[in-house]
Write an enzyme that holds these catalytic residues in place. Structure first.
Site, PDB file in Angstrom:
ATOM      1  N   SER A 597       0.852  -1.192   0.000  1.00 16.71           N
ATOM      2  CA  SER A 597       0.000   0.000   0.000  1.00 16.71           C
ATOM      3  C   SER A 597       0.881   1.233   0.000  1.00 16.71           C
ATOM      4  O   SER A 597       1.986   1.214   0.563  1.00 16.71           O
ATOM      5  CB  SER A 597      -0.901   0.018   1.242  1.00 16.71           C
ATOM      6  OG  SER A 597      -1.593   1.246   1.349  1.00 16.71           O
ATOM      7  N   TYR A 610      -2.101  -0.597  10.481  1.00 17.95           N
ATOM      8  CA  TYR A 610      -2.175  -0.966   9.065  1.00 17.95           C
ATOM      9  C   TYR A 610      -0.994  -0.384   8.290  1.00 17.95           C
ATOM     10  O   TYR A 610      -0.310  -1.091   7.539  1.00 17.95           O
ATOM     11  CB  TYR A 610      -3.488  -0.468   8.473  1.00 17.95           C
ATOM     12  CG  TYR A 610      -3.666  -0.799   7.007  1.00 17.95           C
ATOM     13  CD1 TYR A 610      -4.051  -2.069   6.607  1.00 17.95           C
ATOM     14  CD2 TYR A 610      -3.445   0.168   6.023  1.00 17.95           C
ATOM     15  CE1 TYR A 610      -4.214  -2.382   5.258  1.00 17.95           C
ATOM     16  CE2 TYR A 610      -3.605  -0.131   4.681  1.00 17.95           C
ATOM     17  CZ  TYR A 610      -3.990  -1.408   4.304  1.00 17.95           C
ATOM     18  OH  TYR A 610      -4.141  -1.708   2.978  1.00 17.95           O
TER      19      TYR A 610
END
Length: 729
Positions: A597, A610
């Site tokens: 990501s 995350y």
């Protein structure tokens, strides 16, 4: 004729009501489909059917006789009207004068091959379907309806040492006999003359090849085909050798669990061995019939002889590789050693076969590796350029085994002479057909495992690589979602041709499997099933991810921190580590793409666990690139805020995002409306002002595994619409 209810070795499928509603060509298609549905009658792609009808000439308006015959490349089971060529019969007859005028004529002469090109001048009504090489076999038979099939029971008689005498004993005057001859114009003339000379004859046994029979209408010809096959099968059955079939059993088969465990350990190395020139995809056959053969005393002798029917050995090659290994030892290393030495001998044998039988104008020698490997206790492993091809190869050798069983039951099996086999395999017309085939797709020989394929980015990647010809293993924690994606792909691309394979190996181009990426045993089970299905793995994509929305204070429980890292980092590592043993065993080029990501490079409030896990995943990509070099390239795919279609954005996370950025919403609003609002906000933050879709990530993932980036590894590719905060720095 046998009553429909009395057939034991074929299935009687004719329905008068269905046939009555069809036009003449429709009845031809119907008859063909019925014959093709029963593999005991003909193999996939094998055989031809034809009908001669009176039609109206589209130019002159005159009534003319037209031959409708299954065209080149068709399959009786699946053929439709467009798979049949149509030719003026008077023009086909006129070709005889051209043929007879040649200085040199007969089988394998230049004029015989030239006749194939002249069928274009006989085409009726501009039909674009190319005519089959077998067209003259139908044209010159003096009957309206003709069936040419490859029934195992009939070929067993045709491939017996005393096949002609057996044919006379079983069928009397009903069937004639012609010795083996390569299909073509001359064989059509030979059979036509035999039929005209014997008006009572209803068919011909084609030595080493198959059956051709004829009648005055479709149903009568269908009935006759089945009756002949049933008669041959009953004759063989009456002489069945029972436990002494193939000389009796020399070895005992492994149990199902033992066999699958051995195959999972064996297949990657074996795939690497046979893929030295061209990468292959495999099919495993381990049913009772093939195990009876490979475990027998006679398997080695019969395997060395090779097959007889030309349809068979065009896929199975001149012979299979039989490995004389005792399964009771369960010694995989010893088996691998026997396979390595056996393959070396096979390649040399094939080169000698080519050098001995080649002609000055023969095409260059093709891949010398076997396409069929027989292992006692284990079964058969068939190889092809894709799953469909390997299933066809397995199907054809299954047929060959039944032919050998029948021939050895009533006589002795006789394979085609090596020169005849070579002249089929390296026939210039076959070579021309191969050259006309379209180029293979980028991933046509590849097996791609997508972990996370049940939704979102993973599902989009599965669709994208399937579009490039890949065999796709759709894996997901949600097994039903994985299967749904696989079903979508099969619905689009079909299951392929060929009817073979045991268990999961009978699959098509896509399968769906459940997996827990954080559980090593679950991941290993996934790969074991993949190996049984396709024989190996080429590319691996891990898109599985986990995000736990923080509470109002931005915190998440400690155990959710653990889960976040277990899935996003450790899970990707476990999947890669389990794939490593397969890649190393195969020794073939491959690639790994891990979805990370842009959050791994962008520090911000609200997603601490995350974002940190994705930063770790980015570095995992770099470490794995070093670990898996040089054969396997490893790259990261870094999306940004793919909201649409993503399971990573359930309603709770969407609402958390709206709250985080102060965007208005109402609790009663539909989730999709909230997603669209958040996606629009994210798009406005980028330079391109476009929402990022799963399909955008899929395109990048395909690029990373394709040959276009064959020299790229250890990199993170952002697909984020131009997020300035994620720029490399």
């Amino acid at each position: 004729m046998t009553a429909p209810s009395d057939y034991r070795h074929v299935s009687y499928l004719w329905d008068d009501e269905v046939a009555a509603g069809l036009d003449p060509v429709g009845r031809l298609v119907y008859r063909s489909n019925l014959l093709g549905q029963d593999l005991r009658i003909t193999n996939t792609g094998g055989g031809n059917t034809s009908s001669k009808y009176m039609e109206t000439d589209p130019l002159t308006g005159e009534t003319v006789e037209v031959l409708w015959v299954k065209g080149s490349g068709g399959d009786l089971r699946t053929s439709k009207r467009e798979n049949f060529s149509s030719l003026y019969m008077d023009r086909i007859r006129q070709l005889r004068a051209i043929y007879d005028a040649a200085d040199e004529k007969g089988v394998k002469t230049a004029i015989e091959d030239e006749m194939v090109g002249k069928y274009l001048h006989c085409v009726y009504d501009l039909n674009p379907r190319a005519s089959s090489i077998d067209t003259p076999l139908h044209a010159f038979i003096p009957a309206a309806i003709v069936d040419h099939t490859h029934p195992n029971a009939v070929i067993a008689i045709a491939a017996a040492e005393d096949g002609e005498a057996l044919t006379a004993e079983i069928f009397g005057d009903q069937l004639g006999w012609v010795d083996w001859q390569r299909p073509g114009f001359d064989l059509g003339l030979v059979m036509g003359e035999a039929a005209e000379a014997n008006p009572a004859m209803e068919g011909i046994m084609m030595g080493g090849h198959g059956l051709i029979n004829w009648a005055g209408d479709d149903k009568a010809c269908y009935d006759l085909s089945l009756d002949i096959i049933e008669k041959a099968a009953l004759y063989i059955e009456s002489r069945d050798k029972g436990a002494e079939t193939f000389g009796g059993q020399k070895y005992a088969a492994l149990g199902d669990d033992e066999r699958e465990a051995l195959l999972a350990a064996l297949l990657p190395a074996l795939r690497g061995m046979v893929s030295q020139e061209n990468v292959f995809v495999g099919t495993v056959q381990a049913d009772e019939a093939i195990l009876r053969f490979v475990n027998s005393h006679d398997a080695s002798r019969l395997a060395e002889l090779g097959t007889s029917c030309p349809d068979h050995f065009l896929r199975t090659k001149i012979k299979p590789l039989y490995v004389d290994w005792d399964p009771k030892t369960k010694d995989v290393d010893a088996l691998l050693g026997k396979l390595a030495s056996g393959l070396a001998r096979y390649r040399q044998d094939y080169a000698d076969y080519y050098d001995t039988h080649k002609h000055p104008d023969s095409p260059a020698m093709r891949d010398p590796n076997p396409t069929v490997i027989l292992i006692p206790g284990v079964g058969m492993i068939a190889w092809g350029k894709n799953k469909s091809e390997s299933r066809v190869t397995a199907e054809f050798y299954n047929c060959a085994v039944e032919v050998m069983r029948g021939a050895e039951t009533v006589s002795r099996y006789a394979a085609l002479p090596k020169q005849e086999a070579f002249d089929i395999e390296y026939w210039l017309l076959e070579e021309a057909k191969l050259r006309r085939m379209p180029p293979e797709q980028e991933l046509a020989r590849s097996v791609v495992v997508v972990v996370g394929a049940g939704s979102g980015i993973g599902r989009a990647i599965a669709h994208r690589v399937a579009k490039e010809g890949a065999h796709v293993v759709c894996a997901d924690l949600n097994a039903e979602a994985a299967q749904a994606t696989a079903d979508e792909l099969t619905g689009i691309y079909g299951v392929g041709i060929g009817v073979a394979g045991t268990g999961i190996s009978a699959c098509g181009p896509a399968i769906g499997l459940g997996v827990d990426a954080g559980d090593r045993a679950s991941v290993r089970a996934l790969f074991d099933q993949t190996l049984l299905a396709y024989g190996g793995i080429d590319h691996l994509v891990v898109t599985a991810g986990y995000y736990y929305p923080p509470d109002a204070s931005g915190q998440i429980p400690d155990e959710k921190w653990d889960t976040t890292f277990d899935v996003n980092v450790k899970g990707a590592y476990i999947v890669a580590d389990e794939a490593r043993r397969i890649w190393e065993s195969q020794g073939l080029p491959g690639s790994l793409v891990i979805a990370t990501s842009v959050n791994g490079a962008v520090a911000k409030k609200g997603s601490l666990a995350y974002d940190t896990s994705k930063a770790a995943a980015n570095h995992l990509v770099r470490e794995l690139a070093i670990e898996l070099a040089p054969n396997v390239r490893v790259n990261g795919l870094a999306p940004a805020t793919v909201v649409t279609g993503s399971s990573m954005f359930p309603r709770e996370r969407v609402i958390s995002g709206l709250q985080k950025y102060g965007l208005p919403f109402e609790e009663w609003e539909e989730t999709e409306a909230l997603r669209d609002r958040l996606a629009a906000f994210y798009a406005e933050r980028t330079l391109t002002k476009q929402a990022i879709l799963p399909e955008d990530q899929a395109e990048a993932a395909y690029l990373l595994m394709s040959g276009a980036l064959a020299k790229t590894t250890g990199q993170i590719l952002n697909v984020d619409g131009g997020l300035v905060e994620a720029f490399l720095r």
